[in-house]
Design an enzyme around this catalytic site. Structure first.
Site, PDB file in Angstrom:
ATOM      1  CG  ASP A  40      43.179  36.627  34.611  1.00  0.00           C
ATOM      2  OD1 ASP A  40      42.751  37.489  35.399  1.00  0.00           O
ATOM      3  OD2 ASP A  40      42.568  35.563  34.363  1.00  0.00           O
ATOM      4  CB  SER A  41      42.884  42.358  35.431  1.00  0.00           C
ATOM      5  OG  SER A  41      43.986  42.502  36.318  1.00  0.00           O
ATOM      6  CG  ASP A  79      44.954  36.104  38.334  1.00  0.00           C
ATOM      7  OD1 ASP A  79      44.485  35.278  39.131  1.00  0.00           O
ATOM      8  OD2 ASP A  79      44.383  37.168  38.039  1.00  0.00           O
ATOM      9  CE  LYS A 109      43.276  36.625  41.412  1.00  0.00           C
ATOM     10  NZ  LYS A 109      42.190  36.023  40.542  1.00  0.00           N
ATOM     11  CD  GLU A 111      38.853  34.007  37.068  1.00  0.00           C
ATOM     12  OE1 GLU A 111      37.897  33.401  36.515  1.00  0.00           O
ATOM     13  OE2 GLU A 111      39.247  35.126  36.717  1.00  0.00           O
ATOM     14  CD  GLU A 178      36.055  40.367  40.092  1.00  0.00           C
ATOM     15  OE1 GLU A 178      35.921  41.162  39.139  1.00  0.00           O
ATOM     16  OE2 GLU A 178      36.914  39.473  40.113  1.00  0.00           O
TER      17      GLU A 178
END
Length: 268
Positions: A40-41, A79, A109, A111, A178
């Protein structure tokens, strides 16, 4: 072909890069990178947003499908964007399943935090491989007060260690760490049987990940824990300026770039 099981059985370091389109994914895959993350970057790196928060599920799904079409050997991880998980367990599992079923991702993925343990377990139970993500979690930037290093005091470090173990027990196949202290990342790596992949987490993780813009030098800025291994932005600037000059001067297109059909006769 890289698999989730294969990552756990490796002896050498895991390599992971982001990609958001088919041409980039093909280059990353051909270079032998193990994991392609459709992160999502993309919000900051490709879509012009100021953060990852505006990224939609449909944007991730569309770009994951493009990356998957161009990838032959690397593991494609998608993501899950903000609010596509964690609100309702059934909806979270359904969204993750769609990324595998419709966009052809190999895994998702998430968070992670205390609220994602149960959904991680449920996704794993129904056959959805989950990569966890601890430390700096950009979707929580408003709660964290910025993109600051995490796990810098004893309580915070212990929480990350505990959450890492809890998610490993829930079935996650790998963990991204991270922007945490290197010694904390080393402790987490030592404690887990699943691989850790660091970004701004020092050299002791089982692998490393970077945003593709940072790795190739495409952006005007990159975080202090990243390294630019090329100057793609500089190359693009030179090429675009050369194109502009060639068109303006009449140098392009030249005779070799054009075709005249003789049978058309004298049209003008």
């Amino acid at each position: 072909m890289t698999t989730t099981r294969g990552l756990r059985e490796r002896d050498d370091s895991i390599t992971m890069l982001t990609a958001y389109d088919a041409p980039t994914a093909a280059i990353v895959d051909e270079a032998g990178i193990d994991v392609v993350l459709v992160g999502d970057s993309m919000g900051n790196a490709a879509l012009g947003y100021d953060s990852t928060l505006p990224v939609t599920f449909d944007e991730v799904a569309s770009r994951t499908a493009a990356v998957a079409r161009a990838t032959e050997d690397a593991l494609v991880v998608a993501d899950m964007p903000f609010l596509s998980f964690g609100v309702d367990e059934a909806e979270s599992v359904r969204n993750a399943g769609r990324l595998l079923k419709e966009a052809n991702a190999d895994a998702v993925k998430i968070e992670s935090g205390p609220h994602t343990v149960d959904v991680t377990r449920r996704m794993t139970e129904v056959g959805i491989p989950v990569m966890a993500h601890l430390g700096l979690t950009p979707q929580h930037v408003n709660r964290l007060g910025g993109y600051t290093r995490q796990g810098t005091d004893e309580d915070a470090a212990e929480e990350i260690i505990d959450l890492a173990g809890t998610h490993a027990d829930a079935g996650t196949f790998a963990l991204v760490l991270e922007h945490v202290p290197a010694n904390l990342a080393g402790a987490v790596t030592e404690a887990l049987d699943i691989p850790t992949i660091g970004i701004g987490a020092g050299p002791d993780c089982d692998g490393q990940v970077l945003v593709i813009n940072d790795a190739v030098g495409l952006g005007e800025w990159s975080p202090p824990f990243a390294k630019q291994f090329g100057d793609v932005r500089g190359e693009m600037v030179d090429a675009v300026e050369a194109y502009e000059a060639a068109v303006t001067s009449g140098e392009f297109p030249a005779e070799e770039h054009s075709h005249v059909e003789e049978d058309l006769g004298d049209l003008y």
